[in-house]
Design an enzyme around this catalytic site. Structure first.
Site, PDB file in Angstrom:
ATOM      1  N   TYR A   5      -1.800 -14.703  10.795  1.00 26.34           N
ATOM      2  CA  TYR A   5      -0.418 -15.169  10.887  1.00 26.34           C
ATOM      3  C   TYR A   5      -0.376 -16.686  10.760  1.00 26.34           C
ATOM      4  O   TYR A   5       0.461 -17.238  10.041  1.00 26.34           O
ATOM      5  CB  TYR A   5       0.208 -14.746  12.224  1.00 26.34           C
ATOM      6  CG  TYR A   5       0.435 -13.264  12.355  1.00 26.34           C
ATOM      7  CD1 TYR A   5       1.514 -12.644  11.731  1.00 26.34           C
ATOM      8  CD2 TYR A   5      -0.413 -12.477  13.119  1.00 26.34           C
ATOM      9  CE1 TYR A   5       1.738 -11.280  11.857  1.00 26.34           C
ATOM     10  CE2 TYR A   5      -0.202 -11.108  13.254  1.00 26.34           C
ATOM     11  CZ  TYR A   5       0.872 -10.518  12.625  1.00 26.34           C
ATOM     12  OH  TYR A   5       1.086  -9.166  12.752  1.00 26.34           O
ATOM     13  N   ASN A   9       9.792  -6.115   7.875  1.00 31.38           N
ATOM     14  CA  ASN A   9       9.445  -5.665   6.525  1.00 31.38           C
ATOM     15  C   ASN A   9       9.963  -4.241   6.318  1.00 31.38           C
ATOM     16  O   ASN A   9       9.473  -3.315   6.955  1.00 31.38           O
ATOM     17  CB  ASN A   9       7.917  -5.722   6.353  1.00 31.38           C
ATOM     18  CG  ASN A   9       7.443  -5.155   5.042  1.00 31.38           C
ATOM     19  OD1 ASN A   9       8.222  -4.832   4.152  1.00 31.38           O
ATOM     20  ND2 ASN A   9       6.130  -5.020   4.918  1.00 31.38           N
ATOM     21  N   CYS A  15       2.065  -5.671   5.171  1.00 31.66           N
ATOM     22  CA  CYS A  15       2.056  -6.479   6.390  1.00 31.66           C
ATOM     23  C   CYS A  15       0.905  -6.094   7.319  1.00 31.66           C
ATOM     24  O   CYS A  15       0.526  -6.879   8.189  1.00 31.66           O
ATOM     25  CB  CYS A  15       3.399  -6.375   7.114  1.00 31.66           C
ATOM     26  SG  CYS A  15       3.968  -4.708   7.423  1.00 31.66           S
ATOM     27  N   HIS A  16       0.310  -4.931   7.091  1.00 26.50           N
ATOM     28  CA  HIS A  16      -0.835  -4.515   7.917  1.00 26.50           C
ATOM     29  C   HIS A  16      -2.064  -5.393   7.668  1.00 26.50           C
ATOM     30  O   HIS A  16      -2.997  -5.382   8.462  1.00 26.50           O
ATOM     31  CB  HIS A  16      -1.172  -3.034   7.680  1.00 26.50           C
ATOM     32  CG  HIS A  16      -1.569  -2.713   6.273  1.00 26.50           C
ATOM     33  ND1 HIS A  16      -0.645  -2.463   5.277  1.00 26.50           N
ATOM     34  CD2 HIS A  16      -2.788  -2.603   5.702  1.00 26.50           C
ATOM     35  CE1 HIS A  16      -1.280  -2.212   4.143  1.00 26.50           C
ATOM     36  NE2 HIS A  16      -2.588  -2.294   4.372  1.00 26.50           N
ATOM     37  N   GLU A  72      -8.840   0.531   3.882  1.00 29.73           N
ATOM     38  CA  GLU A  72      -9.150  -0.538   2.950  1.00 29.73           C
ATOM     39  C   GLU A  72     -10.507  -1.186   3.207  1.00 29.73           C
ATOM     40  O   GLU A  72     -10.841  -2.230   2.666  1.00 29.73           O
ATOM     41  CB  GLU A  72      -8.034  -1.600   2.996  1.00 29.73           C
ATOM     42  CG  GLU A  72      -6.704  -1.037   2.534  1.00 29.73           C
ATOM     43  CD  GLU A  72      -5.624  -2.078   2.400  1.00 29.73           C
ATOM     44  OE1 GLU A  72      -5.943  -3.292   2.395  1.00 29.73           O
ATOM     45  OE2 GLU A  72      -4.459  -1.680   2.283  1.00 29.73           O
TER      46      GLU A  72
END
Length: 149
Positions: free
Chosen positions: A87, A108, A116-117, A145
């Site tokens: 952030y 979002n 945003c994850h 991911e």
């Protein structure tokens, strides 16, 4: 507004389309569902993502929000698959405060497609997540991911 719901590994998802762009992705089932070519394409791309066969989305997105929120969401969309940002670092790039950036992340309307994850606290903490099971969903997406939160 056309909406299409489907099951996913993170729970039931509903995609919404308006004027030829995806405007939201929500958890849960809408009262009615309507297939459009764009919604079917988005569903197929999300299923490929969850199956590990897709790393980037090729969809027209049109989230509703303030100019600031849209700027943050554009920056989020540029974070590549399997990458994470903090952030603080992202806020510094955008010339804003980390708290303001976190607020925009929390609003979002198209999570996963606007990833945003992929944003974590500076100390490595997960922060929050607006998805169905909150931080557990964020952890699942990061593991998908290749990131161990």
């Amino acid at each position: 507004m056309p909406q299409l719901a489907f099951n996913s590994p993170v729970g039931p998802l509903t995609l919404s389309e308006e004027d030829g762009v995806i405007v939201s992705l929500d958890w849960g089932w809408p009262p009615d569902s309507e297939e459009t070519p764009l919604l079917l394409k988005a569903r197929d791309q999300l299923e490929e993502y969850f199956d590990g066969r897709r790393q980037a989305f090729d969809l027209p997105l049109g989230p509703f929000g303030t100019a600031f929120q849209k700027r943050v969401w554009q920056a989020l969309a540029a974070i590549p698959f399997g990458s994470i940002r903090t952030y603080g670092a992202l806020a510094a790039e955008l010339g804003t405060a980390a708290r303001a950036l976190g607020g925009a992340c929390g609003r979002n309307p198209i999570p996963i497609l606007i990833p945003c994850h992929r944003v974590l606290a500076t100390n490595g903490g997960l922060g929050g997540y607006s998805g169905m099971d909150g931080v557990e969903t964020k952890q699942f997406l990061l593991r998908l991911e290749g990131k161990t939160p």
